[in-house]
Enzyme design. Structure first.
Site, mmCIF file in Angstrom:
data_model
loop_
_atom_site.group_PDB
_atom_site.id
_atom_site.type_symbol
_atom_site.label_atom_id
_atom_site.label_comp_id
_atom_site.label_asym_id
_atom_site.label_seq_id
_atom_site.Cartn_x
_atom_site.Cartn_y
_atom_site.Cartn_z
ATOM 1 C CE LYS A 1 -2.805 0.434 3.458
ATOM 2 N NZ LYS A 1 -2.956 1.923 4.238
ATOM 3 C CB SER A 2 3.771 2.376 2.024
ATOM 4 O OG SER A 2 3.172 2.250 3.216
ATOM 5 N NE ARG B 1 6.293 6.683 0.634
ATOM 6 C CZ ARG B 1 5.535 6.312 1.810
ATOM 7 N NH1 ARG B 1 4.242 5.683 1.481
ATOM 8 N NH2 ARG B 1 5.497 6.767 2.981
ATOM 9 N N GLY C 1 -5.080 7.782 5.752
ATOM 10 C CA GLY C 1 -4.132 8.786 6.200
ATOM 11 C C GLY C 1 -2.812 9.257 5.407
ATOM 12 N NE ARG D 1 -5.363 7.987 11.120
ATOM 13 C CZ ARG D 1 -4.630 7.211 10.496
ATOM 14 N NH1 ARG D 1 -5.581 6.553 9.357
ATOM 15 N NH2 ARG D 1 -3.484 6.984 10.767
ATOM 16 C CB SER E 1 5.095 10.115 11.363
ATOM 17 O OG SER E 1 4.178 10.212 10.272
ATOM 18 C CG ASP F 1 0.862 -0.014 9.559
ATOM 19 O OD1 ASP F 1 0.628 0.842 10.257
ATOM 20 O OD2 ASP F 1 1.340 0.145 8.243
ATOM 21 C CE LYS G 1 -0.005 3.957 12.931
ATOM 22 N NZ LYS G 1 0.500 4.656 12.096
ATOM 23 N NE ARG H 1 -4.987 -0.309 13.164
ATOM 24 C CZ ARG H 1 -4.410 -0.093 12.211
ATOM 25 N NH1 ARG H 1 -2.909 0.105 11.990
ATOM 26 N NH2 ARG H 1 -5.155 -0.146 11.061
HETATM 27 C C1 S3P Z 1 2.591 4.930 6.385
HETATM 28 C C2 S3P Z 1 3.351 5.194 7.366
HETATM 29 C C3 S3P Z 1 2.870 4.611 8.731
HETATM 30 C C4 S3P Z 1 1.925 3.651 8.512
HETATM 31 C C5 S3P Z 1 0.762 3.919 7.602
HETATM 32 C C6 S3P Z 1 1.374 4.044 5.997
HETATM 33 C C7 S3P Z 1 3.233 5.259 5.009
HETATM 34 O O1 S3P Z 1 2.247 5.706 9.464
HETATM 35 O O2 S3P Z 1 1.213 3.173 9.931
HETATM 36 O O3 S3P Z 1 -0.148 2.609 7.608
HETATM 37 O O4 S3P Z 1 2.789 4.931 3.833
HETATM 38 O O5 S3P Z 1 4.049 6.153 4.985
HETATM 39 P P1 S3P Z 1 3.147 6.839 10.263
HETATM 40 O O6 S3P Z 1 3.988 7.480 9.292
HETATM 41 O O7 S3P Z 1 1.892 7.783 10.566
HETATM 42 O O8 S3P Z 1 3.558 5.844 11.374
#
Ligand code: S3P
Length: 436
Positions: free
Chosen positions: A23-24, A28, A96, A124, A169, A317, A344, A348
Site C-alpha cells: 500500500k505505501s 508513492r 491517512g 486523526r 512518522s 501496522d 490509527k 488499536r
Molecule cells: C505509512 C506510514 C505509517 C503507517 C501507515 C503507512 C506510509 O504511518 O502506519 O499505514 O505509507 O508512510 P506513520 O508514518 O504515521 O507512522
C-alpha cells in the site's frame, strides 16, 4: 451495506500465494509518477480503496492515469509544475497516507485545495504535518482540534527547513520531502527512529538526487523526476495476517511469494521470531531498490516476550495481528512505546483489548501498549470499529478459537486487502462474508 465475517473455529493454513501489492509503495508510485516527466508504468499496484483514493485525487489535479487493470497502472506524468487546480474537494477516504502526503505536495502548489476524508480519517491528528509545513511557509487551516478537512491556500514559494521529527512518522517525513521538492534552499529531516524509507528509495528510482546521512535526509528543488517503470512487491502488512495465522495453527506450512522486506517494515518478523515462530526468508532479491523475498512459515509453539523498543516503529501496522500471536503464546507479552496505535484507523490499543477480552483473553490496555497473557479462548462477536487490520486480525484468531467468531463492520478491509476472505479461505480459513 455493512459487511461481517463469520469464521468457524479451527483449521490451519497451507499453500503458496501472493498477497496484494504494498500500500505505501502504491501511493508513492502514483504521487511521484504524476509529478515526473514522461510515462510511468506500474505493476503489482494495490487495487485497494486507499490507493484508488490517491489515483482519483491526481485525476482531479489533471493527471491522466490509466487503470488499474490486473494490478497495472499507467501514469502520464505532468512534471513538477503541471498539476492544475481541482474543481472539487479532494476525498482521501480512509487513507491517512493519502491525506498527509498530499498535504505536503499541495502546500507547495500555486492553487488552493481542500483535503477531506471519511469519519475515521477526519478524527486523526494532522497538526504533526501542518506545523512543519507552516514553518516552511505553507498556509493550511485545520478544524479546531487539528484534524481534517485541511484547507490549503495556494502558495508562491516555500522555504526549506531543518526539521527534527518529534514523532516517528514516515507520512510526515514524506510530506516534508514532497514539499521540499518545491522549496527554496535545502529541506533536511532528521528522525530519532528510522521509519519506512519508500519515498526516499522511489525518489532515487525517479533519478532525483537526495542526500542521506545517518538518520537525516535532505532534498532541494533543483531537480526534476524522470518517469520510470515500477514493480511493486507484495505488502508485508497484508502478509502478516497469514504469517501469524500459520504460526498459531498446528499443521500450517505456508509460502507467501514476493513480499517486500524493507528493514523498516520487518519488525513483525523479528518480533515473531523472538516469540519462537518458524519463519524463513527465501529467494531474496532487489526489486526497484526495494528488498523482496518469499516468506515460508510453519507452525511453531510461541511464548510471550517483552517486545524490544527498536522493533516497534518497524512493526507499527502489524500490532493488531501480533496481539493475536501474543494471545496464543505461552506466558505474558508486554508492548510499550506504541502510543501511535491509539491514532490509527481506530484506537488499536483499546479496540484490540476489547475484542480480546470479549474472547476471554487476559488483555490489559496501557497508555502506550498492552499486556497480554496467552490462553485458550472462546469465540464471540467482535466489533472491528471499521478498522481493516482489526478485522483481519480477529479473522485469523478464529484458527484457535473454541467456537465461531463473528466480526462486524468489515467493509474497510477493501482499503488495503481486497479479496482477503477469498484468499484466506483458499489457504484453509473457514470464513464466509455476510452483508447485513
Ligand atoms: C505509512 C506510514 C505509517 C503507517 C501507515 C503507512 C506510509 O504511518 O502506519 O499505514 O505509507 O508512510 P506513520 O508514518 O504515521 O507512522
Amino acid at each position: 451495506m455493512a459487511l461481517s465475517y463469520l469464521i468457524q473455529p479451527g483449521g490451519h493454513l497451507s499453500g503458496s500465494i501472493r498477497v496484494p501489492g504494498d500500500k505505501s509503495i502504491s501511493h508513492r508510485s502514483i504521487i511521484l509518477g504524476a509529478i515526473a516527466q514522461g510515462t510511468t508504468r506500474v505493476s503489482g499496484f494495490l487495487e485497494g480503496e486507499d490507493a484508488l483514493a490517491t489515483i482519483n485525487i491526481f485525476r482531479a489535479l489533471g493527471v491522466k492515469i490509466e487503470g488499474p487493470e490486473n494490478s497495472s497502472v499507467v501514469v502520464h506524468g505532468v512534471g513538477k509544475s503541471g498539476l492544475v487546480a481541482p474543481r472539487t474537494l479532494l476525498d482521501c477516504g480512509n487513507s491517512g497516507t493519502t491525506m498527509r502526503l498530499m498535504a505536503g505536495l499541495l502546500a507547495a502548489q500555486r492553487f488552493s485545495s481542500i483535503l477531506t476524508g471519511d469519519s475515521s480519517l477526519v478524527k486523526r491528528p494532522m497538526r504533526r504535518v501542518v506545523e512543519p509545513l507552516t514553518k516552511m511557509g505553507a498556509q493550511i487551516e485545520t478544524s479546531t482540534n487539528g484534524c481534517a478537512p485541511l484547507k490549503i491556500t495556494g502558495n508562491s514559494g516555500l522555504c526549506g527547513i531543518e526539521y527534527a521529527m518529534p514523532v516517528a512518522s514516515a507520512q510526515v517525513k514524506s510530506a516534508l520531502l514532497l514539499a521540499g521538492l518545491y522549496a527554496s534552499g535545502k529541506t533536511c529531516i532528521t528522525e530519532r527512529v528510522k521509519t519506512r524509507d519508500h519515498t526516499e528509495k522511489m525518489l532515487s528510482a525517479f533519478g532525483y538526487h537526495l542526500v542521506l546521512s545517518g538518520n537525516t535526509v535532505c532534498v532541494t528543488s533543483e531537480e526534476k523526476l524522470n518517469a520510470t517503470d515500477i514493480t511493486i512487491p507484495s505488502d508485508i502488512s497484508s502478509a502478516t495476517f497469514f504469517i501469524v495465522g500459520a504460526s498459531i495453527s498446528p499443521g500450517s506450512d505456508l509460502v507467501l511469494r514476493g513480499v517486500g522486506i524493507n528493514p523498516a517494515r520487518t519488525g513483525a518478523i523479528e518480533i515473531l521470531r523472538l516469540m519462537g515462530a518458524d519463519i524463513e526468508l527465501q529467494n531474496e532479491c532487489l526489486m526497484g531498490g526495494e528488498p523482496v523475498a518469499d516468506i515460508r512459515v510453519r507452525y511453531a509453539p510461541l511464548f510471550g516476550i517483552d517486545i524490544p523498543q527498536p522493533y516497534v516503529a518497524a512493526a507499527i501496522d502489524e500490532f493488531p495481528a501480533l496481539f493475536i500471536a501474543a494471545a496464543n503464546a505461552k506466558g505474558k507479552t508486554v508492548l510499550t512505546g506504541a502510543h501511535e496505535l491509539r491514532v490509527k484507523e481506530s484506537d488499536r490499543i483499546q479496540v484490540m483489548a476489547d475484542g480480546l477480552t470479549r474472547l476471554g483473553v487476559n488483555a490489559t490496555p496501557t497508555l502506550d501498549g498492552m499486556i497480554i497473557v496467552g490462553s485458550n479462548y472462546d469465540g464471540g462477536d467482535i466489533d472491528s470499529h471499521g478498522d481493516h487490520r482489526v478485522a483481519m486480525s480477529f479473522a485469523v484468531a478464529a484458527l484457535r478459537a473454541k467456537t465461531e467468531i463473528k466480526i462486524n463492520d468489515c467493509a474497510n478491509v477493501a482499503t488495503s486487502f481486497p479479496g482477503f476472505a477469498v484468499l484466506a479461505s483458499a489457504l484453509g480459513l473457514n470464513i464466509s462474508e455476510c452483508s447485513n
